[in-house]
Design an enzyme around this catalytic site. Structure first.
Site, PDB file in Angstrom:
ATOM      1  N   PHE A  75     -15.523  12.617  10.099  1.00 14.75           N
ATOM      2  CA  PHE A  75     -16.988  11.980   9.278  1.00 14.75           C
ATOM      3  C   PHE A  75     -16.754  11.962   8.476  1.00 14.75           C
ATOM      4  O   PHE A  75     -18.096  11.996   7.414  1.00 14.75           O
ATOM      5  CB  PHE A  75     -18.034  13.369  10.241  1.00 14.75           C
ATOM      6  CG  PHE A  75     -18.310  13.082  11.684  1.00 14.75           C
ATOM      7  CD1 PHE A  75     -18.300  12.821  12.649  1.00 14.75           C
ATOM      8  CD2 PHE A  75     -16.704  14.352  12.141  1.00 14.75           C
ATOM      9  CE1 PHE A  75     -18.491  12.761  14.336  1.00 14.75           C
ATOM     10  CE2 PHE A  75     -17.045  14.881  13.482  1.00 14.75           C
ATOM     11  CZ  PHE A  75     -17.373  13.963  14.694  1.00 14.75           C
ATOM     12  N   LYS A 112     -20.684  -2.366  12.117  1.00 15.54           N
ATOM     13  CA  LYS A 112     -19.257  -2.658  13.209  1.00 15.54           C
ATOM     14  C   LYS A 112     -19.734  -1.092  14.320  1.00 15.54           C
ATOM     15  O   LYS A 112     -19.472  -1.777  15.837  1.00 15.54           O
ATOM     16  CB  LYS A 112     -18.360  -2.517  12.406  1.00 15.54           C
ATOM     17  CG  LYS A 112     -17.133  -1.598  12.186  1.00 15.54           C
ATOM     18  CD  LYS A 112     -16.083  -0.785  12.926  1.00 15.54           C
ATOM     19  CE  LYS A 112     -15.395  -0.199  11.927  1.00 15.54           C
ATOM     20  NZ  LYS A 112     -15.356   0.398  13.404  1.00 15.54           N
ATOM     21  N   LYS A 116       1.152  -1.296   0.247  1.00 12.59           N
ATOM     22  CA  LYS A 116       0.436  -0.016  -0.361  1.00 12.59           C
ATOM     23  C   LYS A 116       0.845   1.057  -0.279  1.00 12.59           C
ATOM     24  O   LYS A 116       0.794   2.009  -0.915  1.00 12.59           O
ATOM     25  CB  LYS A 116      -0.637   0.374   0.639  1.00 12.59           C
ATOM     26  CG  LYS A 116      -1.510   0.618   1.263  1.00 12.59           C
ATOM     27  CD  LYS A 116      -2.767   1.166   2.054  1.00 12.59           C
ATOM     28  CE  LYS A 116      -3.796  -0.156   2.555  1.00 12.59           C
ATOM     29  NZ  LYS A 116      -4.120  -0.136   4.349  1.00 12.59           N
ATOM     30  N   ARG A 120     -16.794  -4.189   2.040  1.00 12.39           N
ATOM     31  CA  ARG A 120     -17.246  -4.458   3.566  1.00 12.39           C
ATOM     32  C   ARG A 120     -18.593  -4.476   3.879  1.00 12.39           C
ATOM     33  O   ARG A 120     -19.438  -3.559   3.470  1.00 12.39           O
ATOM     34  CB  ARG A 120     -16.496  -4.097   4.462  1.00 12.39           C
ATOM     35  CG  ARG A 120     -15.314  -4.512   3.635  1.00 12.39           C
ATOM     36  CD  ARG A 120     -14.270  -3.157   4.978  1.00 12.39           C
ATOM     37  NE  ARG A 120     -13.866  -2.196   4.631  1.00 12.39           N
ATOM     38  CZ  ARG A 120     -13.784  -0.378   5.109  1.00 12.39           C
ATOM     39  NH1 ARG A 120     -13.060  -0.947   6.290  1.00 12.39           N
ATOM     40  NH2 ARG A 120     -13.623   0.582   5.193  1.00 12.39           N
ATOM     41  N   GLU A 163     -17.348   7.377   2.489  1.00 16.55           N
ATOM     42  CA  GLU A 163     -16.439   7.175   1.197  1.00 16.55           C
ATOM     43  C   GLU A 163     -17.584   7.942   0.292  1.00 16.55           C
ATOM     44  O   GLU A 163     -18.650   7.488   0.114  1.00 16.55           O
ATOM     45  CB  GLU A 163     -15.737   5.766   1.464  1.00 16.55           C
ATOM     46  CG  GLU A 163     -15.375   4.875   2.489  1.00 16.55           C
ATOM     47  CD  GLU A 163     -15.698   3.593   2.330  1.00 16.55           C
ATOM     48  OE1 GLU A 163     -15.969   2.760   1.367  1.00 16.55           O
ATOM     49  OE2 GLU A 163     -15.535   3.099   3.918  1.00 16.55           O
ATOM     50  N   ASN A 202     -23.181   7.718  14.243  1.00 17.45           N
ATOM     51  CA  ASN A 202     -23.775   6.749  13.543  1.00 17.45           C
ATOM     52  C   ASN A 202     -24.249   6.371  13.391  1.00 17.45           C
ATOM     53  O   ASN A 202     -24.925   5.583  12.887  1.00 17.45           O
ATOM     54  CB  ASN A 202     -22.220   5.930  12.915  1.00 17.45           C
ATOM     55  CG  ASN A 202     -21.288   6.370  12.161  1.00 17.45           C
ATOM     56  OD1 ASN A 202     -20.867   7.561  11.410  1.00 17.45           O
ATOM     57  ND2 ASN A 202     -19.598   5.566  12.220  1.00 17.45           N
ATOM     58  N   LEU A 217     -33.185   9.291   4.889  1.00 21.47           N
ATOM     59  CA  LEU A 217     -34.218   8.502   4.162  1.00 21.47           C
ATOM     60  C   LEU A 217     -35.113   7.509   3.221  1.00 21.47           C
ATOM     61  O   LEU A 217     -35.780   7.223   2.939  1.00 21.47           O
ATOM     62  CB  LEU A 217     -35.405   9.400   4.369  1.00 21.47           C
ATOM     63  CG  LEU A 217     -35.945   9.876   6.097  1.00 21.47           C
ATOM     64  CD1 LEU A 217     -37.045  11.306   5.647  1.00 21.47           C
ATOM     65  CD2 LEU A 217     -35.680   9.764   7.479  1.00 21.47           C
ATOM     66  N   CYS A 276     -18.131   1.371   8.472  1.00 20.60           N
ATOM     67  CA  CYS A 276     -18.291   2.087   9.210  1.00 20.60           C
ATOM     68  C   CYS A 276     -20.130   1.614   9.965  1.00 20.60           C
ATOM     69  O   CYS A 276     -19.865   0.982  11.235  1.00 20.60           O
ATOM     70  CB  CYS A 276     -18.372   3.027   9.506  1.00 20.60           C
ATOM     71  SG  CYS A 276     -17.128   3.616   8.816  1.00 20.60           S
TER      72      CYS A 276
HETATM   73  C1  UDX Z   1     -20.349   6.604   7.075  1.00 24.46           C
HETATM   74  C2  UDX Z   1     -21.297   7.981   7.712  1.00 24.46           C
HETATM   75  O1  UDX Z   1     -21.984   8.277   7.046  1.00 24.46           O
HETATM   76  C3  UDX Z   1     -19.772   8.798   7.599  1.00 24.46           C
HETATM   77  O2  UDX Z   1     -20.578  10.392   8.729  1.00 24.46           O
HETATM   78  C4  UDX Z   1     -18.505   8.283   8.667  1.00 24.46           C
HETATM   79  O3  UDX Z   1     -17.925   9.326   8.718  1.00 24.46           O
HETATM   80  C5  UDX Z   1     -18.590   6.325   8.934  1.00 24.46           C
HETATM   81  O4  UDX Z   1     -19.853   6.229   8.626  1.00 24.46           O
HETATM   82  P1  UDX Z   1     -20.418   5.360   4.675  1.00 24.46           P
HETATM   83  O5  UDX Z   1     -20.215   4.595   5.517  1.00 24.46           O
HETATM   84  O6  UDX Z   1     -18.542   6.198   3.906  1.00 24.46           O
HETATM   85  O7  UDX Z   1     -19.987   7.125   5.937  1.00 24.46           O
HETATM   86  O8  UDX Z   1     -21.764   5.764   4.185  1.00 24.46           O
HETATM   87  P2  UDX Z   1     -22.896   6.457   4.665  1.00 24.46           P
HETATM   88  O9  UDX Z   1     -22.917   6.987   2.652  1.00 24.46           O
HETATM   89  O10 UDX Z   1     -23.355   7.497   4.970  1.00 24.46           O
HETATM   90  O11 UDX Z   1     -23.810   5.060   3.726  1.00 24.46           O
HETATM   91  C6  UDX Z   1     -24.209   4.028   4.763  1.00 24.46           C
HETATM   92  C7  UDX Z   1     -24.909   2.667   3.938  1.00 24.46           C
HETATM   93  O12 UDX Z   1     -26.199   3.302   4.349  1.00 24.46           O
HETATM   94  C8  UDX Z   1     -24.940   2.710   3.321  1.00 24.46           C
HETATM   95  O13 UDX Z   1     -25.080   1.186   2.498  1.00 24.46           O
HETATM   96  C9  UDX Z   1     -26.091   3.303   1.785  1.00 24.46           C
HETATM   97  O14 UDX Z   1     -26.552   2.502   1.220  1.00 24.46           O
HETATM   98  C10 UDX Z   1     -27.128   3.376   3.533  1.00 24.46           C
HETATM   99  N1  UDX Z   1     -27.745   4.370   3.326  1.00 24.46           N
HETATM  100  C11 UDX Z   1     -27.488   4.816   3.869  1.00 24.46           C
HETATM  101  C12 UDX Z   1     -28.725   4.012   2.294  1.00 24.46           C
HETATM  102  O15 UDX Z   1     -29.669   2.937   3.051  1.00 24.46           O
HETATM  103  N2  UDX Z   1     -30.313   4.860   2.417  1.00 24.46           N
HETATM  104  C13 UDX Z   1     -29.924   6.293   2.883  1.00 24.46           C
HETATM  105  O16 UDX Z   1     -30.912   7.508   2.890  1.00 24.46           O
HETATM  106  C14 UDX Z   1     -28.101   6.782   3.657  1.00 24.46           C
END
Ligand code: UDX
Length: 436
Positions: A147, A265, A35, A332, A150, A210, A252, A262
């Protein structure tokens, strides 16, 4: 400022590149030599928009480099700790082995006045424990949660909603606040709220944020279950709820639920830590949040079974999506891939396609069929399941075009992201999740 960033995964690699882009002198450190070599070449080791560009700019400007030698952290004013905190094997708590190993390795290189700024998501109390360990070095521990999402990681790091830093209530703590303020001066000058708290509060902010987001998603998915039973449409319900500014439409989005490295877990670790603190009852609802979320995958599989009149064995099913969300190659705890694996387990001939995550998916689930080309996946399908709302499926796939490729016009919209009326008008048997 001179900075080290320890741990160069999604969080650390982006943080290192972003800090270099605003003028700091940054060294990224990771134990994974492969990496490090990629990063040093300016190649992002995972799919993240803008990261490659930022890496190359920083390296070319001489402000960014990567190494596996912890000794090279010596001389930095601030050390950002950005290693992973996965779920422990056989339990729900966070596994702190990488945090502990990083602190152990860094310890001999810390000098009085250095700031160790934790960014990893950790159980509350971790920062205080690290502070006790590094106390003899004269360095100060602060907690500065991240926060970032991805797919938006560069944007979220350079223009965050807020910057939180937890510090000890000492003179060194006050000095450390200034070090952190200087690290983020460009964002703070641009008006980003800067909140200074105690260590425990800063650690809790991340877990609580979260937990709230996961709860919001599971709330709307619980409403989708009710909508299914009542013959209502959860997407219209979400629109109507979302106009209430106290609620808001974001998070929503109903469908097969949340996954990724994230939210799943982190809510489990949060609840596990609450139990240790004797406050398990305060977060019992998180168990329901988790259970509702996991039921969505069962529901998606059931919709496919029903649409095929119970005859899944040997049928060809096109699964559109493998990543846990669009703009990511991360699989993941991906609900998308889980649905694909379950359908394969029922004997279906599953063909998965995804614009970014096929290599990652194939490495873990070689039993699934894969097609890089979306249309190859659709060809001769008996049913189509949309499980990641990439633009390629949500926006760019026309019902008429897809209809010309498949054997049966059956589509399950696992993300409630398609125009149901348009698909039905083109002769498709369209089924959403909690949509009439
Ligand atoms: C999340 C938090 O948003 C972020 O602030 C924290 O630092 C890390 O965890 P991330 O895991 O990148 O970030 O994804 P996010 O965009 O929040 O989506 C998480 C999951 O929720 C995804 O599987 C997404 O598809 C799902 N999701 C999101 C929904 O099912 N409905 C939604 O309305 C929003």
């Amino acid at each position: 400022m001179r900075m080290s960033v320890i741990g160069c995964g999604y969080l650390g690699a982006v943080h290192a590149a972003a800090m270099a882009s605003i003028g700091h002198d940054v060294i990224g450190i990771d134990v994974d030599e492969a990496k490090v070599a990629m990063l040093q070449r300016g190649d992002a080791p995972f799919f993240e928009p803008q990261l490659g560009e930022l890496l190359r700019q920083g390296i070319d400007a001489g402000r960014l480099r990567f190494t596996s030698r912890m000794a090279d952290a010596g001389g930095a004013d601030v050390h950002f700790l950005a290693v992973g905190t996965p779920q422990v094997q056989g339990g729900h708590a966070a596994d702190l082995r990488y945090v502990d190993a990083a602190v152990d390795a860094l310890l001999p290189h810390l000098r009085p006045g250095d700031v160790l700024a934790g960014k990893s998501t950790v159980p509350v109390g971790t920062a205080a424990a690290i502070a006790r360990r590094i106390d003899p070095t004269g360095a100060t521990v602060v907690w500065n949660p991240e926060f970032l999402r991805e797919g938006w990681a560069v944007h979220d790091t350079l223009t965050p909603d807020r910057i939180v830093v937890g510090v000890p209530d000492t003179t060194d703590g006050a000095a450390a606040v200034e070090t952190i303020r200087a690290s983020y001066s460009s964002a703070i000058d641009a008006g980003t709220p800067f909140l200074v708290t105690d260590l425990a509060t800063a650690e809790l902010v991340k877990g609580a944020a979260n937990a709230f987001l996961a709860t919001k998603i599971s709330f709307i998915n619980a409403m989708a279950e009710i909508a299914d039973a009542a013959g209502a449409d959860v997407t219209l319900l979400a629109d109507a709820l979302g106009h209430d500014t106290r609620i808001g439409r974001r998070y929503l989005g109903s469908g097969i639920g949340f996954g990724g490295g994230c939210l799943p877990k982190d809510i489990r670790a949060f609840a596990a830590r609450a139990e240790e603190l004797g406050r398990g009852e305060s977060v019992v609802f998180l168990r329901e949040v988790d259970a509702i979320n996991l039921r969505r995958r069962d529901r998606a599989v059931q919709l496919v079974i029903d649409a095929l009149d119970g005859r899944v064995f040997g049928r060809r099913i096109a699964v559109l999506g493998a990543a846990f969300k669009p703009f990511s190659d991360d699989i993941r705890d991906s609900p998308a891939l889980d649905v694909a694996v379950r359908l394969r387990g029922l004997g279906a001939d599953v063909i998965v396609t995804d614009p970014a995550a096929i290599d990652n998916a194939a490495a873990v689930h070689p039993q699934l069929g894969y097609a890089r080309d979306r249309d190859d996946a659709l060809r001769d399908a008996d049913a189509v399941v949309v499980v990641t709302e990439w633009d390629e499926y949500r926006r760019d796939l026309s019902p008429a075009h897809a209809g010309g490729l498949v054997r049966n016009r059956i589509i399950i919209d696992g993300r409630n992201c398609l125009d149901a009326a348009a698909w039905r008008a083109a002769g498709w048997n369209y089924r959403g999740m909690g949509r009439r």
